[in-house]
Design an enzyme around this catalytic site. Structure first.
Site, PDB file in Angstrom:
ATOM      1  N   CYS A 111       0.816  -1.225   0.000  1.00 31.35           N
ATOM      2  CA  CYS A 111       0.000   0.000   0.000  1.00 31.35           C
ATOM      3  C   CYS A 111       0.841   1.263   0.000  1.00 31.35           C
ATOM      4  CB  CYS A 111      -0.949   0.000   1.181  1.00 31.35           C
ATOM      5  SG  CYS A 111      -1.849  -1.539   1.329  1.00 31.35           S
ATOM      6  N   HIS A 248      -3.351   6.752   1.946  1.00 37.84           N
ATOM      7  CA  HIS A 248      -3.826   5.446   1.498  1.00 37.84           C
ATOM      8  C   HIS A 248      -5.249   5.234   2.024  1.00 37.84           C
ATOM      9  CE1 HIS A 248      -4.285   1.327   0.678  1.00 37.84           C
ATOM     10  NE2 HIS A 248      -4.069   0.907   1.897  1.00 37.84           N
ATOM     11  N   ASN A 278     -10.377  -0.318  -0.583  1.00 33.43           N
ATOM     12  CA  ASN A 278      -8.924  -0.196  -0.489  1.00 33.43           C
ATOM     13  C   ASN A 278      -8.304  -0.817  -1.742  1.00 33.43           C
ATOM     14  OD1 ASN A 278      -6.208  -0.696   0.075  1.00 33.43           O
ATOM     15  ND2 ASN A 278      -6.580  -1.389   2.174  1.00 33.43           N
TER      16      ASN A 278
HETATM   17  C1  4VN Z   1      -3.477  -0.480   6.004  1.00 34.52           C
HETATM   18  C2  4VN Z   1      -4.527  -0.688   6.857  1.00 34.52           C
HETATM   19  C3  4VN Z   1      -5.448  -1.729   6.657  1.00 34.52           C
HETATM   20  C4  4VN Z   1      -6.561  -2.005   7.587  1.00 34.52           C
HETATM   21  C5  4VN Z   1      -6.318  -2.479   8.857  1.00 34.52           C
HETATM   22  C6  4VN Z   1      -7.369  -2.800   9.696  1.00 34.52           C
HETATM   23  C7  4VN Z   1      -8.668  -2.662   9.256  1.00 34.52           C
HETATM   24  C8  4VN Z   1      -7.864  -1.874   7.206  1.00 34.52           C
HETATM   25  C9  4VN Z   1      -9.519  -3.677  11.296  1.00 34.52           C
HETATM   26  C10 4VN Z   1     -10.631  -3.486  12.279  1.00 34.52           C
HETATM   27  C11 4VN Z   1     -11.977  -3.831  11.637  1.00 34.52           C
HETATM   28  C12 4VN Z   1     -12.204  -2.996  10.394  1.00 34.52           C
HETATM   29  C13 4VN Z   1     -11.064  -3.160   9.422  1.00 34.52           C
HETATM   30 CL1  4VN Z   1      -4.641   0.345   8.174  1.00 34.52          CL
HETATM   31  C14 4VN Z   1      -5.256  -2.535   5.558  1.00 34.52           C
HETATM   32  C15 4VN Z   1      -4.213  -2.320   4.714  1.00 34.52           C
HETATM   33  C16 4VN Z   1      -4.027  -3.182   3.557  1.00 34.52           C
HETATM   34  O1  4VN Z   1      -4.074  -2.406   2.419  1.00 34.52           O
HETATM   35  C17 4VN Z   1      -3.333  -1.274   4.912  1.00 34.52           C
HETATM   36  N1  4VN Z   1      -8.875  -2.189   8.022  1.00 34.52           N
HETATM   37  N2  4VN Z   1      -9.742  -3.001  10.039  1.00 34.52           N
HETATM   38  C18 4VN Z   1     -13.081  -3.586  12.662  1.00 34.52           C
HETATM   39  O2  4VN Z   1     -13.576  -4.555  13.239  1.00 34.52           O
HETATM   40  O3  4VN Z   1     -13.442  -2.419  12.928  1.00 34.52           O
END
Ligand code: 4VN
Length: 323
Positions: A111, A248, A278
């Protein structure tokens, strides 16, 4: 002379999949996805591969400037979902547009890929190269585990990019800081191949994306704000002096926390994850291209912009640039 972005473009698959549509193929809901991530839709390939999207972006960039492909010196494509390891996506772009003089390669930094690629490209320009394409392109849908609702709902496909030229009398990069911490690499993985030969049978981790959501959430909200503040300190610039933040597009809640941590106006954090999810290395250049189209950003008026990527590697990095 300094580097300058002289054109931006994006290309995404036309097939749109809504949260409601996803909830018919897995146990999830619009309310769960939207409240935790800010994502509503994602564009999903029905057959186009990463190079198809990247080639569309490259062609648009040339068309915008009426440039002949033979004038390009280099093409860098940031991707972790290439059509193949070789030829690279960048080599496929080079052939498709007929950039006969350009050297071309893919850059792998998940990313953070677009930020790492743009930083590298700027150094090529400072070293005397004249024109190059920097593209982020992903067909993430092909590496998702469609049975894992914790990750499958987060991602989408797309490509975006810029034309970078040796064309400015004012500096392009005011300050930057690129970082990697491989010791935390196991928190976000994909594409493992293992070692298979007549002499060894070693299985690596799964090829589909695996994410420790909590660990990556904590990484993003701790390390990235520090990184942005460090860049502002290097530039001796106050947070208020930044016109826009293009980060990002991982998750709207994460951007909320980051804005709060650095004391920035959340409205200056542009976002489009509602429409695209994403898209990994493509998310920042798609956002940049859309923001220029909508008139929020304009090339050539010295707006001060922060670009920040963060993700697998772990990698993260911030560039403070003047458009
Ligand atoms: C950077 C990030 C993420 C990412 C990490 C966590 C996340 C996206 C966790 C908690 C969940 C909702 C989703 Cl910060 C992914 C990448 C990969 O490109 C890069 N979402 N979450 C919840 O239960 O609230």
């Amino acid at each position: 002379m300094f580097a300058k972005i002289t054109a931006a473009a994006h290309a995404c698959p036309s097939h749109i999949v809504s949260n409601d549509q996803l909830s018919t193929i897995m146990d999830t809901s619009d309310e769960w996805i939207f409240s935790r991530t800010g994502i509503k839709n994602r564009h999903i390939s029905t057959g186009e591969d990463t190079s198809d999207l990247a080639i569309k972006v490259a062609q648009k960039l040339l068309d915008q400037k009426g440039l002949d492909a033979s004038e390009l010196d280099f093409i860098i494509v940031a991707t972790i979902t290439p059509d193949s390891q070789m030829p690279s996506v960048a080599a496929r772009v080079q052939a498709a547009i007929g950039a006969e003089r350009a050297f071309a390669y893919d850059l792998v930094a998940a990313c953070s890929g677009f930020v790492f690629a743009l930083s590298t490209a700027e150094k090529l320009i400072l070293a005397g190269q004249q024109k190059g394409l920097v593209i982020g392109a992903e067909v993430f849908s092909k590496i998702l585990d469609w049975s894992d609702r914790s990750t499958a709902v987060l991602f989408g496909d797309g490509a975006g990019g810029v034309l970078l030229e040796n064309a400015s009398s004012t500096p392009f990069v005011i300050a930057e800081e690129l970082r990697t911490d491989g010791s935390r690499g196991d928190k976000l993985t994909s594409g493992a191949t293992g070692v298979h030969s007549p002499f060894a049978q070693v299985d690596g981790p799964k090829a589909s994306i695996q994410m420790d959501g909590r660990a990556i959430f904590d990484f993003a909200t701790r390390d990235v704000p520090k990184n942005m503040l460090s860049v502002l300190t290097k530039a001796q610039l106050a947070v208020e002096e930044v016109d826009y933040f293009l980060l990002h597009q991982a998750n709207s809640r994460i951007l909320d926390k980051m804005a709060k941590k650095i004391g920035a106006d959340r409205h200056k954090f542009l976002q489009n994850m509602a429409e695209y999810g994403n898209t990994s290395a493509a998310s920042i250049p798609i956002l940049l291209s859309e923001s220029i189209e909508s008139g929020k950003l304009s090339l050539g008026i010295n707006q001060k912009i922060i670009l920040s990527g963060f993700g697998g590697g772990l990698t993260w990095g911030t560039m403070l640039i003047q458009l």
